[in-house]
Design a protein around this motif. Structure first.
Motif, PDB file in Angstrom:
ATOM      1  N   LYS A   4       0.217   6.629 -11.351  1.00  0.00           N
ATOM      2  CA  LYS A   4      -0.635   7.774 -10.971  1.00  0.00           C
ATOM      3  C   LYS A   4      -0.702   7.947  -9.450  1.00  0.00           C
ATOM      4  O   LYS A   4      -0.713   9.070  -8.942  1.00  0.00           O
ATOM      5  N   LYS A   5      -0.754   6.828  -8.729  1.00  0.00           N
ATOM      6  CA  LYS A   5      -0.802   6.922  -7.260  1.00  0.00           C
ATOM      7  C   LYS A   5       0.513   7.482  -6.712  1.00  0.00           C
ATOM      8  O   LYS A   5       0.524   8.256  -5.751  1.00  0.00           O
ATOM      9  N   LEU A   6       1.632   7.073  -7.347  1.00  0.00           N
ATOM     10  CA  LEU A   6       2.930   7.572  -6.899  1.00  0.00           C
ATOM     11  C   LEU A   6       3.036   9.082  -7.189  1.00  0.00           C
ATOM     12  O   LEU A   6       3.562   9.845  -6.375  1.00  0.00           O
ATOM     13  N   VAL A  76       7.758  15.778  -8.920  1.00  0.00           N
ATOM     14  CA  VAL A  76       6.974  16.913  -9.431  1.00  0.00           C
ATOM     15  C   VAL A  76       7.580  18.204  -8.906  1.00  0.00           C
ATOM     16  O   VAL A  76       8.037  18.275  -7.764  1.00  0.00           O
ATOM     17  N   GLY A  77       7.582  19.224  -9.751  1.00  0.00           N
ATOM     18  CA  GLY A  77       8.126  20.514  -9.336  1.00  0.00           C
ATOM     19  C   GLY A  77       7.342  21.641  -9.961  1.00  0.00           C
ATOM     20  O   GLY A  77       6.338  21.418 -10.646  1.00  0.00           O
ATOM     21  N   ASP A  78       7.827  22.842  -9.751  1.00  0.00           N
ATOM     22  CA  ASP A  78       7.110  24.009 -10.265  1.00  0.00           C
ATOM     23  C   ASP A  78       7.331  24.236 -11.759  1.00  0.00           C
ATOM     24  O   ASP A  78       6.618  25.042 -12.363  1.00  0.00           O
ATOM     25  N   SER A  79       8.312  23.563 -12.357  1.00  0.00           N
ATOM     26  CA  SER A  79       8.410  23.607 -13.820  1.00  0.00           C
ATOM     27  C   SER A  79       7.563  22.455 -14.368  1.00  0.00           C
ATOM     28  O   SER A  79       7.237  21.506 -13.642  1.00  0.00           O
ATOM     29  N   LYS A  80       7.221  22.544 -15.656  1.00  0.00           N
ATOM     30  CA  LYS A  80       6.289  21.543 -16.217  1.00  0.00           C
ATOM     31  C   LYS A  80       6.803  20.129 -15.987  1.00  0.00           C
ATOM     32  O   LYS A  80       6.092  19.262 -15.517  1.00  0.00           O
ATOM     33  N   ILE A 103       8.682  11.547 -14.314  1.00  0.00           N
ATOM     34  CA  ILE A 103       8.781  13.012 -14.281  1.00  0.00           C
ATOM     35  C   ILE A 103       7.387  13.541 -14.617  1.00  0.00           C
ATOM     36  O   ILE A 103       6.937  13.417 -15.767  1.00  0.00           O
ATOM     37  N   ALA A 104       6.730  14.102 -13.613  1.00  0.00           N
ATOM     38  CA  ALA A 104       5.307  14.390 -13.793  1.00  0.00           C
ATOM     39  C   ALA A 104       4.979  15.877 -13.722  1.00  0.00           C
ATOM     40  O   ALA A 104       5.567  16.623 -12.927  1.00  0.00           O
ATOM     41  N   ASP A 109      -0.247  13.889 -17.118  1.00  0.00           N
ATOM     42  CA  ASP A 109       0.849  14.353 -17.984  1.00  0.00           C
ATOM     43  C   ASP A 109       2.184  14.007 -17.331  1.00  0.00           C
ATOM     44  O   ASP A 109       2.621  14.701 -16.408  1.00  0.00           O
ATOM     45  N   TYR A 110       2.771  12.913 -17.784  1.00  0.00           N
ATOM     46  CA  TYR A 110       4.057  12.516 -17.192  1.00  0.00           C
ATOM     47  C   TYR A 110       4.892  11.704 -18.173  1.00  0.00           C
ATOM     48  O   TYR A 110       4.377  11.136 -19.137  1.00  0.00           O
ATOM     49  N   LEU A 111       6.189  11.698 -17.900  1.00  0.00           N
ATOM     50  CA  LEU A 111       7.156  10.991 -18.737  1.00  0.00           C
ATOM     51  C   LEU A 111       7.820   9.922 -17.886  1.00  0.00           C
ATOM     52  O   LEU A 111       8.059  10.143 -16.693  1.00  0.00           O
ATOM     53  N   VAL A 112       8.118   8.787 -18.499  1.00  0.00           N
ATOM     54  CA  VAL A 112       8.712   7.673 -17.751  1.00  0.00           C
ATOM     55  C   VAL A 112      10.073   7.323 -18.351  1.00  0.00           C
ATOM     56  O   VAL A 112      10.205   7.174 -19.569  1.00  0.00           O
ATOM     57  N   TYR A 113      11.055   7.233 -17.488  1.00  0.00           N
ATOM     58  CA  TYR A 113      12.421   6.878 -17.893  1.00  0.00           C
ATOM     59  C   TYR A 113      12.925   5.743 -17.029  1.00  0.00           C
ATOM     60  O   TYR A 113      12.397   5.492 -15.938  1.00  0.00           O
ATOM     61  N   GLN A 114      13.980   5.132 -17.486  1.00  0.00           N
ATOM     62  CA  GLN A 114      14.780   4.271 -16.618  1.00  0.00           C
ATOM     63  C   GLN A 114      15.939   5.124 -16.121  1.00  0.00           C
ATOM     64  O   GLN A 114      16.439   5.992 -16.852  1.00  0.00           O
TER      65      GLN A 114
END
Ligand code: THU
Length: 138
Positions: A4-6, A76-80, A103-104, A109-114
């Motif tokens: 969350k801090k990142l 983070v970007g302007d798309s979801k 990918i936040a 609301d975020y997704l985590v990948y390797q």
């Protein structure tokens, strides 16, 4: 440094995006091996091709200060959910084969990948270091 801090750092960096042509804002924050965070935004140039993505701005800032190992990157970007472009995936891979990629949309609301999931079967520094082709060619 938690996810969350990142993400918060990436959201702040997004505010600095210089995007007079696309209007598409992107922010990134990278967590390096020493737990320091470097941030970046996309920067667009009128002749277009020198434009740089947020992820590369952040990573190049870190590398230019001697940090060479990416532990995690938040985008983070302007798309979801704004995923890194192919070029940025390759740059993340150069400095973070095992990096976590966040990918936040926001801190909730975020997704985590390797990185390996986003760039499987990648080419990287080890290929050149382990190359035996040169000897075969002579
Ligand atoms: N962009 C990024 O900053 N990161 C990506 O991974 C995707 C694209 C930027 C580049 C350009 O300034 C704008 O988004 C539209 O392509």
């Amino acid at each position: 440094m938690n996810d969350k801090k990142l993400i918060k750092a990436a959201l702040e960096a997004k505010e600095m995006a210089h995007v007079p042509y696309s209007g598409f804002h992107v922010g990134a924050a990278v967590l390096m091996e020493d737990d320091k965070v470097y941030t970046g935004c996309n920067i667009e140039i009128a002749s277009y091709s020198p434009t740089i993505c947020a992820e590369r701005t952040a990573i190049f800032k870190a590398v230019s200060e001697g940090k060479k190992k990416v532990k995690a990157i938040a985008i983070v970007g302007d798309s979801k959910h704004t995923y890194p472009c192919g070029v940025c995936r390759q740059v993340i891979r150069e400095f973070g084969k095992d990096a976590k990629v966040i990918i936040a949309n926001d801190e909730q609301d975020y997704l985590v990948y390797q990185l390996e999931e986003l760039l499987p079967h990648s080419f990287g520094p080890e290929d050149l270091a382990n190359s035996s082709r040169e000897e075969e060619d002579v």
